[in-house]
Enzyme design. Structure first.
Site, PDB file in Angstrom:
ATOM      1  N   ARG A 122      -0.109   4.293  -0.366  1.00  0.00           N
ATOM      2  CA  ARG A 122      -0.835   5.519  -0.063  1.00  0.00           C
ATOM      3  C   ARG A 122      -0.239   6.219   1.152  1.00  0.00           C
ATOM      4  O   ARG A 122       0.208   5.586   2.097  1.00  0.00           O
ATOM      5  CB  ARG A 122      -2.312   5.203   0.202  1.00  0.00           C
ATOM      6  N   ASP A 157       0.853  -1.179   0.000  1.00  0.00           N
ATOM      7  CA  ASP A 157       0.000   0.000   0.000  1.00  0.00           C
ATOM      8  C   ASP A 157       0.890   1.231   0.000  1.00  0.00           C
ATOM      9  O   ASP A 157       1.550   1.518   0.985  1.00  0.00           O
ATOM     10  CB  ASP A 157      -0.895  -0.027   1.249  1.00  0.00           C
TER      11      ASP A 157
END
Ligand SMILES: [Zn+2]
Length: 198
Positions: free
Chosen positions: A130, A128
């Site tokens: 993000r 991930d």
């Protein structure tokens, strides 16, 4: 520090009847064009506002693809905020930060048997990518320091707390199971501790 750049009024939702403000920002740490959608006067009210951090998903948000539940999650947040106010932070970090074309490549690998996380790893990306720092910046620019966070993702809770924001309550979102997204939802639970009831 980020600040509000422009505010406009518009109506959103499936029938374009829910009044909201769309806000752009100056000073975000990346050059991504993140926006906030503010429902009613949540950013100025006395009570603690409901906040949803939503990462862009073209296939789910726009085309309601069967491969994920992003479109349903977004609609759920809009409908809930139409009732009680709140702010959606719409972050332009497609495919957990890897971008649309890489996400399409990852989908192809998933068709061949990998889950979301295995496919991203196979393409050389972390689970991930993000970064939720800008969500903190946007809330700061909106003068929101205490909030209720609508999420099943412990990583978002931690990121906002690390930024110095006070989370009074975590509001879990519903589980939206479709024909093709069950494996995707299971992978979220097993690989990223999402709180989903499958
Ligand atoms: Zn999606």
């Amino acid at each position: 520090m980020a600040e509000v750049r422009t505010r406009i009024s518009l109506k959103v939702g499936p029938n374009s009847h829910i009044p909201a403000e769309m806000i752009s920002f100056n000073g975000l740490v990346s050059d991504k064009e993140h926006v906030a959608l503010v429902f009613k006067k949540a950013d100025k009210s006395q009570s603690v506002p409901l906040i949803r951090i939503h990462s862009e998903c073209l296939t789910g948000d726009v085309f309601h693809s069967s491969r994920c539940d992003c479109g349903e999650q977004l609609d759920e947040a809009i409908n809930q905020m139409a009732r009680e106010g709140g702010v959606i932070l719409y972050l332009r970090q497609e495919g957990r930060g890897i971008g649309l074309y890489n996400k399409i490549d990852a989908y192809k690998l998933q068709s061949e048997g990998m889950n979301t996380y295995q496919a991203n790893n196979h393409l050389g990306f972390g689970d991930d990518l993000r970064d939720f720092t800008e969500a903190g910046q946007m809330l700061e620019a909106l003068k929101i320091s205490q909030l209720k966070l609508m999420t099943n993702n412990p990583k978002k809770v931690k990121a906002l707390m690390d930024y110095g924001l006070s989370i009074e309550q975590e509001v879990n979102t519903s589980t939206h199971v479709k024909d093709d997204n069950e494996d995707y939802l299971k992978a979220k639970v097993e690989n990223a501790d999402h709180k989903l009831d499958l």
